[in-house]
Design a protein around this motif. Structure first.
Motif, PDB file in Angstrom:
ATOM      1  N   CYS A 226      -7.317  -0.009   5.382  1.00 46.26           N
ATOM      2  CA  CYS A 226      -6.101   0.792   5.547  1.00 46.26           C
ATOM      3  C   CYS A 226      -6.267   1.795   6.699  1.00 46.26           C
ATOM      4  O   CYS A 226      -7.175   2.615   6.696  1.00 46.26           O
ATOM      5  CB  CYS A 226      -5.767   1.537   4.266  1.00 46.26           C
TER       6      CYS A 226
ATOM      7  N   CYS B  62       0.832  -1.198   0.000  1.00 45.37           N
ATOM      8  CA  CYS B  62       0.000   0.000   0.000  1.00 45.37           C
ATOM      9  C   CYS B  62       0.874   1.258   0.000  1.00 45.37           C
ATOM     10  O   CYS B  62       1.776   1.378   0.820  1.00 45.37           O
ATOM     11  CB  CYS B  62      -0.902  -0.011   1.232  1.00 45.37           C
TER      12      CYS B  62
ATOM     13  N   CYS C 192       0.144   3.261   3.651  1.00 43.47           N
ATOM     14  CA  CYS C 192       0.577   2.738   4.957  1.00 43.47           C
ATOM     15  C   CYS C 192       1.789   1.815   4.847  1.00 43.47           C
ATOM     16  O   CYS C 192       2.487   1.608   5.835  1.00 43.47           O
ATOM     17  CB  CYS C 192      -0.579   2.015   5.653  1.00 43.47           C
TER      18      CYS C 192
ATOM     19  N   HIS D 248      -8.480  -3.513   0.903  1.00 40.46           N
ATOM     20  CA  HIS D 248      -7.581  -2.817   1.828  1.00 40.46           C
ATOM     21  C   HIS D 248      -7.839  -1.310   1.782  1.00 40.46           C
ATOM     22  O   HIS D 248      -7.990  -0.658   2.813  1.00 40.46           O
ATOM     23  CB  HIS D 248      -6.122  -3.114   1.480  1.00 40.46           C
TER      24      HIS D 248
HETATM   25 ZN   LIG Z   1      -2.760   0.936   3.506  1.00 41.21          ZN
END
Ligand SMILES: [Zn+2]
Length: 191
Positions: A85, A68, A71, A80
């Motif tokens: 997230c 991601c 993050c 996600h």
């Molecule tokens: Zn994330």
């Protein structure tokens, strides 16, 4: 021909996950004909998201680093980004609260609101809304990712089971107590 196209879309391994849920309720498409309550930006997003065509790092066939970009913790998949997230948690809470607020406005005309996001008994659970009219009902909102119909059903049943303690507590006062989970998919509405 229309039902055949519908069937073919829902049978697709990837895109079908969301479409199986979207097809459950006409309100899932309320914006399609009029564009009401929807901006062009949202319009462009929702269709690409429903078809899993967003340029995410972990989408099928993408050769980029799958983590991601916000993050760095998990793979950047559609569930996600929409539901898990932590960098987006504030917006997820706002999304949930916006649904509760709409429900509250609607039920306020007929029901009295006993509690809103408050502890009701000693289970320390906090249902989103507890409303009453003669007898009583709960309302509770959950927003799962639209991963096949089973995910929405599971979210619904989970809420029913979770609040059984409060049902027993309220039955001391009210003759009829119901848990009414309102399940709204991230990309769809169900019940
Ligand atoms: Zn994330």
């Amino acid at each position: 021909m229309r039902s055949q196209r519908d069937r073919e879309l829902r049978e697709l391994r990837n895109q079908g996950k969301v479409m199986e849920c979207v097809g459950q309720h006409p309100a899932s498409h309320f914006f399609l004909t009029s564009g009401q309550y929807t901006s062009f930006r949202e319009w462009r997003f929702i269709h690409r998201a429903r078809l899993n065509e967003l340029p995410l790092n972990a989408r099928p066939g993408c050769s980029r680093d799958p983590r991601c970009r916000r993050c760095g913790q998990s793979n950047e998949t559609l569930p996600h980004v929409l539901n898990h997230c932590m960098r987006y948690s504030r917006w997820m809470v706002e999304r949930h609260d916006a649904v509760v607020e709409r429900l509250k406005t609607t039920v306020a005309a007929e029901f009295s609101i006993l509690a809103e996001n408050q502890v009701v008994d000693d289970t320390l659970l906090r249902p989103d809304l507890v409303i009453a009219k003669g007898n009583q009902a709960f309302i509770d909102v959950t927003i799962p990712f639209d991963n096949r119909l089973a995910s929405l059903d599971a979210a619904y049943n989970e809420k029913i089971a979770k609040y059984q303690g409060i049902v027993q507590f309220l039955k001391q006062t009210y003759s009829s107590v119901d848990v009414v989970p309102i399940v709204v998919g991230s990309l769809v509405r169900k019940k």
